[in-house]
Design a protein around this motif. Structure first.
Motif, PDB file in Angstrom:
ATOM      1  N   PHE A   1       7.456  -2.228  -4.987  1.00  0.00           N
ATOM      2  CA  PHE A   1       8.094  -1.794  -6.224  1.00  0.00           C
ATOM      3  C   PHE A   1       9.597  -1.820  -6.020  1.00  0.00           C
ATOM      4  CE2 PHE A   1       9.154   1.672  -9.329  1.00  0.00           C
ATOM      5  CZ  PHE A   1       8.668   1.036 -10.456  1.00  0.00           C
ATOM      6  N   TYR A   2      10.234  -2.782  -6.668  1.00  0.00           N
ATOM      7  CA  TYR A   2      11.684  -2.970  -6.556  1.00  0.00           C
ATOM      8  C   TYR A   2      12.140  -3.039  -5.092  1.00  0.00           C
ATOM      9  CZ  TYR A   2      11.874  -2.144 -11.541  1.00  0.00           C
ATOM     10  OH  TYR A   2      11.683  -2.238 -12.896  1.00  0.00           O
ATOM     11  N   GLY A   3      11.399  -3.798  -4.287  1.00  0.00           N
ATOM     12  CA  GLY A   3      11.813  -4.069  -2.918  1.00  0.00           C
ATOM     13  C   GLY A   3      11.282  -3.130  -1.861  1.00  0.00           C
ATOM     14  N   GLN A   4      10.551  -2.086  -2.239  1.00  0.00           N
ATOM     15  CA  GLN A   4      10.016  -1.149  -1.253  1.00  0.00           C
ATOM     16  C   GLN A   4       8.502  -1.077  -1.384  1.00  0.00           C
ATOM     17  OE1 GLN A   4      12.115   2.533  -0.926  1.00  0.00           O
ATOM     18  NE2 GLN A   4      10.492   3.533   0.203  1.00  0.00           N
ATOM     19  N   ASN A   5       7.810  -1.149  -0.250  1.00  0.00           N
ATOM     20  CA  ASN A   5       6.353  -1.112  -0.249  1.00  0.00           C
ATOM     21  C   ASN A   5       5.832   0.324  -0.331  1.00  0.00           C
ATOM     22  OD1 ASN A   5       6.039  -3.877  -0.071  1.00  0.00           O
ATOM     23  ND2 ASN A   5       5.936  -3.889   2.152  1.00  0.00           N
ATOM     24  N   HIS A   6       4.729   0.474  -1.090  1.00  0.00           N
ATOM     25  CA  HIS A   6       4.027   1.748  -1.228  1.00  0.00           C
ATOM     26  C   HIS A   6       2.542   1.450  -1.028  1.00  0.00           C
ATOM     27  CE1 HIS A   6       7.669   3.583  -2.938  1.00  0.00           C
ATOM     28  NE2 HIS A   6       7.808   2.429  -3.571  1.00  0.00           N
ATOM     29  N   LYS A   7       1.906   2.218  -0.165  1.00  0.00           N
ATOM     30  CA  LYS A   7       0.515   1.933   0.203  1.00  0.00           C
ATOM     31  C   LYS A   7      -0.405   3.059  -0.287  1.00  0.00           C
ATOM     32  CE  LYS A   7      -0.219   1.804   4.692  1.00  0.00           C
ATOM     33  NZ  LYS A   7      -0.539   1.470   6.092  1.00  0.00           N
ATOM     34  N   PHE A   8      -1.486   2.672  -0.978  1.00  0.00           N
ATOM     35  CA  PHE A   8      -2.455   3.628  -1.507  1.00  0.00           C
ATOM     36  C   PHE A   8      -3.865   3.162  -1.170  1.00  0.00           C
ATOM     37  CE2 PHE A   8       1.257   3.668  -4.227  1.00  0.00           C
ATOM     38  CZ  PHE A   8       1.561   5.017  -4.282  1.00  0.00           C
ATOM     39  N   GLN A   9      -4.818   4.104  -1.142  1.00  0.00           N
ATOM     40  CA  GLN A   9      -6.219   3.727  -0.951  1.00  0.00           C
ATOM     41  C   GLN A   9      -6.705   3.059  -2.234  1.00  0.00           C
ATOM     42  OE1 GLN A   9      -8.922   6.712   0.547  1.00  0.00           O
ATOM     43  NE2 GLN A   9      -7.245   7.715   1.657  1.00  0.00           N
ATOM     44  N   ILE A  10      -7.199   1.858  -2.101  1.00  0.00           N
ATOM     45  CA  ILE A  10      -7.603   1.084  -3.279  1.00  0.00           C
ATOM     46  C   ILE A  10      -8.698   1.792  -4.076  1.00  0.00           C
ATOM     47  CG2 ILE A  10      -9.303  -0.377  -2.084  1.00  0.00           C
ATOM     48  CD1 ILE A  10      -8.194  -2.740  -3.812  1.00  0.00           C
ATOM     49  N   GLY A  11      -9.628   2.437  -3.392  1.00  0.00           N
ATOM     50  CA  GLY A  11     -10.719   3.141  -4.071  1.00  0.00           C
ATOM     51  C   GLY A  11     -10.228   4.289  -4.941  1.00  0.00           C
ATOM     52  N   LEU A  12      -9.162   4.964  -4.506  1.00  0.00           N
ATOM     53  CA  LEU A  12      -8.623   6.083  -5.289  1.00  0.00           C
ATOM     54  C   LEU A  12      -7.929   5.588  -6.554  1.00  0.00           C
ATOM     55  CD1 LEU A  12      -7.193   8.452  -2.531  1.00  0.00           C
ATOM     56  CD2 LEU A  12      -9.427   8.522  -3.669  1.00  0.00           C
ATOM     57  N   ILE A  13      -7.275   4.441  -6.457  1.00  0.00           N
ATOM     58  CA  ILE A  13      -6.646   3.870  -7.660  1.00  0.00           C
ATOM     59  C   ILE A  13      -7.723   3.492  -8.671  1.00  0.00           C
ATOM     60  CG2 ILE A  13      -5.134   2.095  -8.611  1.00  0.00           C
ATOM     61  CD1 ILE A  13      -3.940   1.748  -5.786  1.00  0.00           C
ATOM     62  N   ILE A  14      -8.772   2.834  -8.190  1.00  0.00           N
ATOM     63  CA  ILE A  14      -9.877   2.431  -9.065  1.00  0.00           C
ATOM     64  C   ILE A  14     -10.499   3.662  -9.722  1.00  0.00           C
ATOM     65  CG2 ILE A  14     -12.237   1.490  -9.080  1.00  0.00           C
ATOM     66  CD1 ILE A  14     -11.240  -0.520  -6.917  1.00  0.00           C
ATOM     67  N   GLU A  15     -10.779   4.678  -8.920  1.00  0.00           N
ATOM     68  CA  GLU A  15     -11.393   5.896  -9.433  1.00  0.00           C
ATOM     69  C   GLU A  15     -10.528   6.541 -10.524  1.00  0.00           C
ATOM     70  OE1 GLU A  15     -13.669   9.069  -6.929  1.00  0.00           O
ATOM     71  OE2 GLU A  15     -11.518   9.540  -6.827  1.00  0.00           O
ATOM     72  N   ALA A  16      -9.229   6.652 -10.272  1.00  0.00           N
ATOM     73  CA  ALA A  16      -8.324   7.267 -11.251  1.00  0.00           C
ATOM     74  C   ALA A  16      -8.270   6.455 -12.542  1.00  0.00           C
ATOM     75  CB  ALA A  16      -6.927   7.424 -10.659  1.00  0.00           C
ATOM     76  N   LEU A  17      -8.221   5.143 -12.429  1.00  0.00           N
ATOM     77  CA  LEU A  17      -8.176   4.297 -13.630  1.00  0.00           C
ATOM     78  C   LEU A  17      -9.491   4.369 -14.410  1.00  0.00           C
ATOM     79  CD1 LEU A  17      -6.187   1.217 -12.303  1.00  0.00           C
ATOM     80  CD2 LEU A  17      -5.409   2.907 -13.987  1.00  0.00           C
TER      81      LEU A  17
END
Length: 188
Positions: free
Chosen positions: A119-135
């Motif tokens: 995001f604008y040049g800086q990496n941010h790492k999240f658990q993919i399963g948690l993103i899916i669950e929230a969406l």
């Protein structure tokens, strides 16, 4: 709410009920439930939606604990710290599910595997399963925000509620775009 959202809400409530630590975070303030199903994501969901999920699915809403840990997290959010990613939630969810199917073939812990957003040049790492669950809980019309700080949090908001996802620690390659799954810049 859609049937998928109702089932997803029931699933996160069942996860919250599954152990004492997460169950103790469940609290109700001003008609909203605040809780974490896993310690890495926090939810703010209106109680009427939880009652609807309870009625339609086999789940039990936890007893309110009076803890303010999760509700304080939501109160501390300042809109000036978060930036809209302008990601289309429906398309982003579909993309994440495709990645999961690919990862599933090679890694049995594919849901907890990292998803890296540059995001604008800086990496941010999240658990993919948690993103899916929230969406899935919050629906296709969700707006996705990211705090662009060293360990930025993902904030997903919809008319169903709100979710905050904590990042996975990323020390190395914090600015290396080549390792990112998704790159977001002003041109997107």
């Amino acid at each position: 709410m859609t049937k998928t959202q109702i089932i997803s809400i029931a699933n996160i409530i069942n996860k919250t009920n599954s152990n004492d630590s997460t169950r103790k975070t469940f609290t109700i303030e001003y008609g909203n439930a605040y809780f974490t199903p896993d310690g890495y994501s926090g939810y703010k969901i209106p109680m009427d939606m939880l009652y609807e999920a309870e009625e339609k699915c086999e789940m039990t809403i936890p007893e309110a604990s009076g803890s303010s840990v999760i509700s304080n997290t939501f109160r501390k959010i300042s809109s000036s710290d978060y930036f809209n990613t302008f990601l289309n939630a429906k398309e982003f969810l579909a993309e994440l599910k495709v990645i999961c199917k690919t990862r599933k073939k090679s890694d049995e812990k594919y849901l907890s595997s990292p998803y890296i957003i540059n995001f604008y040049g800086q990496n941010h790492k999240f658990q993919i399963g948690l993103i899916i669950e929230a969406l899935e809980v919050l629906g296709n019309k969700s707006e996705i925000y990211l705090s662009n700080e060293r360990f930025g949090k993902l904030d997903i908001i919809s008319d169903t509620g709100e979710a905050i996802l904590l990042p996975m620690r990323m020390m190395d390659d914090a600015f290396d775009k080549s390792i990112a799954d998704k790159i977001i810049t002003e041109e997107n």
